[in-house]
Design an enzyme around this catalytic site. Structure first.
Site, short mmCIF file in Angstrom:
data_model
loop_
_atom_site.label_atom_id
_atom_site.label_comp_id
_atom_site.label_asym_id
_atom_site.label_seq_id
_atom_site.Cartn_x
_atom_site.Cartn_y
_atom_site.Cartn_z
N HIS A 244 -19.76 20.48 -37.47
CA HIS A 244 -18.53 20.73 -38.24
C HIS A 244 -18.57 22.20 -38.68
CE1 HIS A 244 -15.05 19.96 -40.59
NE2 HIS A 244 -15.56 19.25 -41.59
N HIS A 283 -13.60 19.94 -29.06
CA HIS A 283 -12.96 19.43 -30.27
C HIS A 283 -12.67 17.95 -30.10
CE1 HIS A 283 -10.33 19.13 -33.78
NE2 HIS A 283 -10.94 20.23 -34.19
N ASP A 334 -14.07 27.74 -34.73
CA ASP A 334 -15.28 28.44 -35.16
C ASP A 334 -15.69 29.57 -34.22
OD1 ASP A 334 -15.86 27.07 -37.54
OD2 ASP A 334 -16.45 25.33 -36.37
N1 ACO Z 1 -20.93 22.22 -25.45
C1 ACO Z 1 -21.29 21.51 -24.35
N2 ACO Z 1 -20.80 20.31 -24.05
C2 ACO Z 1 -19.89 19.79 -24.89
C3 ACO Z 1 -19.46 20.47 -26.03
C4 ACO Z 1 -20.02 21.73 -26.29
N3 ACO Z 1 -19.65 22.43 -27.36
N4 ACO Z 1 -18.55 19.71 -26.66
C5 ACO Z 1 -18.42 18.60 -25.94
N5 ACO Z 1 -19.22 18.65 -24.87
C6 ACO Z 1 -19.36 17.65 -23.84
C7 ACO Z 1 -20.41 16.63 -24.24
O1 ACO Z 1 -21.68 16.97 -23.78
C8 ACO Z 1 -19.89 15.39 -23.60
O2 ACO Z 1 -20.23 15.38 -22.25
P1 ACO Z 1 -20.92 14.09 -21.60
O3 ACO Z 1 -19.90 13.01 -21.76
O4 ACO Z 1 -21.18 14.52 -20.21
O5 ACO Z 1 -22.15 13.84 -22.43
C9 ACO Z 1 -18.38 15.55 -23.65
O6 ACO Z 1 -18.14 16.94 -23.73
C10 ACO Z 1 -17.77 14.86 -24.84
O7 ACO Z 1 -18.46 15.25 -26.00
P2 ACO Z 1 -18.50 14.43 -27.34
O8 ACO Z 1 -19.65 14.88 -28.17
O9 ACO Z 1 -18.40 12.97 -27.05
O10 ACO Z 1 -17.15 14.85 -27.98
P3 ACO Z 1 -16.82 14.73 -29.49
O11 ACO Z 1 -15.38 14.54 -29.60
O12 ACO Z 1 -17.64 13.73 -30.19
O13 ACO Z 1 -17.31 16.15 -30.00
C11 ACO Z 1 -17.58 18.13 -31.11
C12 ACO Z 1 -16.57 17.06 -30.68
C13 ACO Z 1 -18.64 17.50 -32.03
C14 ACO Z 1 -16.83 19.20 -31.89
C15 ACO Z 1 -18.25 18.74 -29.87
O14 ACO Z 1 -17.29 19.33 -29.04
C16 ACO Z 1 -19.34 19.74 -30.23
O15 ACO Z 1 -20.49 19.34 -30.46
N6 ACO Z 1 -19.01 21.07 -30.27
C17 ACO Z 1 -19.96 22.07 -30.67
C18 ACO Z 1 -20.01 22.17 -32.19
C19 ACO Z 1 -18.75 22.77 -32.74
O16 ACO Z 1 -18.24 23.76 -32.26
N7 ACO Z 1 -18.28 22.13 -33.83
C20 ACO Z 1 -17.08 22.59 -34.53
C21 ACO Z 1 -15.93 21.66 -34.27
S1 ACO Z 1 -14.46 22.21 -35.07
C22 ACO Z 1 -14.78 21.95 -36.68
O17 ACO Z 1 -15.39 21.01 -37.10
C23 ACO Z 1 -14.32 22.92 -37.62
#
Ligand code: ACO
Length: 400
Positions: A244, A283, A334
């Site tokens: 987050h 996201h 971010d």
């Molecule tokens: N880097 C690499 N792979 C990613 C990323 C990332 N940043 N985000 C998603 N993916 C991939 C996952 O590995 C997953 O792939 P898989 O199915 O092959 O394992 C797929 O995309 C789906 O990911 P989930 O984690 O299920 O998606 P979710 O909706 O739960 O995640 C999240 C959203 C937590 C924001 C994720 O994109 C992430 O971890 N991003 C990096 C952290 C980040 O930037 N957070 C800020 C979000 S905005 C905010 O809160 C202000």
């Protein structure tokens, strides 16, 4: 011998509720993905169209045009302020920007090198402890507390940083905006107009965002009829996580580790091989690019040009391209927040506290909205542990 239950049973993506779920079955959505948990009139996060709306106004119409003072008023009161309402609101914020005793003395006693988000969490909790009306529930009382917290959070963050780095805490200056005052209190020099409006736009763009994790936390706490400060402290705790709010800090650490635009491709390759996440990408709700990102990118670019040091912007832009080519992942709020805040001279350790300063307005508006039409937030859980284990008296239990 009976084995202890597995504390981490495998979860399926979805399952059917049984047990305490009466009559009909329900699908379990892990992480509440796609679940609509309530109504709000504060902001609309449209994941399909990649749009963000504050109280009816698209963020694109507000970014760079309405100040954080105007937007915080909009979120709290439901309408943009008139000139005289804005003057009153700005005066109110200015009057609450100075920390009341004994807070400045207590801040000096806190461990200076603790995580800045942990320090902020403790400081806001202290604001509540020393507010004799902390438990008052009326709309007026909660709005008064919100003014104090929105106004004083930047003062707290700047003060704690100056104490950590051996400097003298600087009081806010009258005549400076909310954003300009923060930069002055942190850095000890008045920002240029460009710097002040860059931070102002950052605060505005991050002021609210639907039922994100920290806002939902604040609403859940408010749902129990706990006080305003408890809700905000819990929200700060939720924002602290790298999935987050801490993603902006991690994104900057990523840029620093990469070091040059030429190193972007090998870095991305390593990350892909190691199955690591790119911070500032992806996201839960937006199916394409986060609508705040283009504004932050534009501002970061302009700050980079003004500073004569385009490196951080260049690394970011290249990383955006390479990650898109490799994984079709879009940037989120971010990502360009990192270079923007860096160009303003804000230390990386403070980045998540900047997010918290911005989000104070949104959290406060959601606390008010939840309290105004409250229902305890209490979902069910699907129990996946064992049933009917025979009780073994303590003297007969053997290690497993
Ligand atoms: N880097 C690499 N792979 C990613 C990323 C990332 N940043 N985000 C998603 N993916 C991939 C996952 O590995 C997953 O792939 P898989 O199915 O092959 O394992 C797929 O995309 C789906 O990911 P989930 O984690 O299920 O998606 P979710 O909706 O739960 O995640 C999240 C959203 C937590 C924001 C994720 O994109 C992430 O971890 N991003 C990096 C952290 C980040 O930037 N957070 C800020 C979000 S905005 C905010 O809160 C202000």
């Amino acid at each position: 011998m009976t084995q202890p239950p597995d504390p981490h049973p495998r979860q399926k993506a979805s399952a059917t509720l049984a047990g305490d779920q009466p009559a009909q079955s329900a699908e379990i959505r892990r992480g509440l993905e796609g679940v609509v948990a309530g109504d709000t009139a504060i902001s609309d996060v449209d994941g399909q169209r990649c749009q963000l709306i504050y109280r009816g106004y698209p963020i694109d119409a507000l970014a760079g045009r309405a100040s954080y003072e105007e937007v915080s008023y909009l979120l709290l009161y439901g309408a943009l302020p008139t000139r005289s309402q804005l003057a009153d609101w700005s005066r109110e914020l200015a009057s609450r920007r100075i920390l009341d005793p004994p807070l400045p003395a207590i801040l000096q006693q806190l461990p200076p090198h603790a995580d800045p988000m942990a320090l902020l969490r403790s400081a806001v909790s202290l604001l509540g402890l020393y507010d004799p009306k902390a438990e008052e529930e009326s709309l007026e009382a909660v709005r008064r507390k919100a003014v104090t917290v929105i106004a004083s959070t930047p003062t707290i963050v700047a003060t704690l940083w100056r104490l950590r780095t051996g400097g003298r805490a600087l009081p806010p200056k009258s005549g400076l905006s909310h954003a300009a005052n923060f930069l002055w209190m942190l850095l000890g020099t008045e920002p240029t107009e460009q710097q002040a409006s860059a931070l102002d736009a950052y605060f505005t763009l991050l002021a609210d965002h639907g039922f994100n994790a920290s806002t939902f936390t604040a609403r859940t706490v408010t749902g129990t009829k706990a006080d305003y400060y408890s809700a905000i402290v819990a929200a700060i705790g939720s924002l602290k996580g790298p999935l987050h709010g801490a993603a902006n800090r991690k994104a900057m650490e990523m840029l620093l580790e990469i070091g040059t635009a030429e190193q972007v491709e090998p870095y991305v390759q390593r990350m892909l091989t190691d199955h690591k996440r790119f911070m500032g990408f992806g996201h839960r709700v937006y199916k394409g690019e986060d609508p705040r990102a283009k504004h932050l990118k534009r501002i970061a670019h302009a700050l980079g040009q003004a500073s004569g040091e385009m490196k951080w912007f260049a690394i970011s832009e290249r990383l955006q391209e390479v990650v898109w080519e490799a994984k079709r992942l879009s940037i989120n709020v971010d990502f360009y927040s990192a270079s923007l805040l860096h160009y303003l001279g804000i230390p990386t350790e403070l980045f998540t506290t900047m997010f918290a300063c911005a989000r104070m307005a949104g959290w406060s508006a959601h606390v008010i909205e939840q309290a105004g039409d409250n229902r305890l937030i209490r979902p069910l859980a699907r129990y996946v542990g064992p049933h009917n284990l025979p009780f073994v008296p303590l003297e007969h239990r053997a290690p497993s």
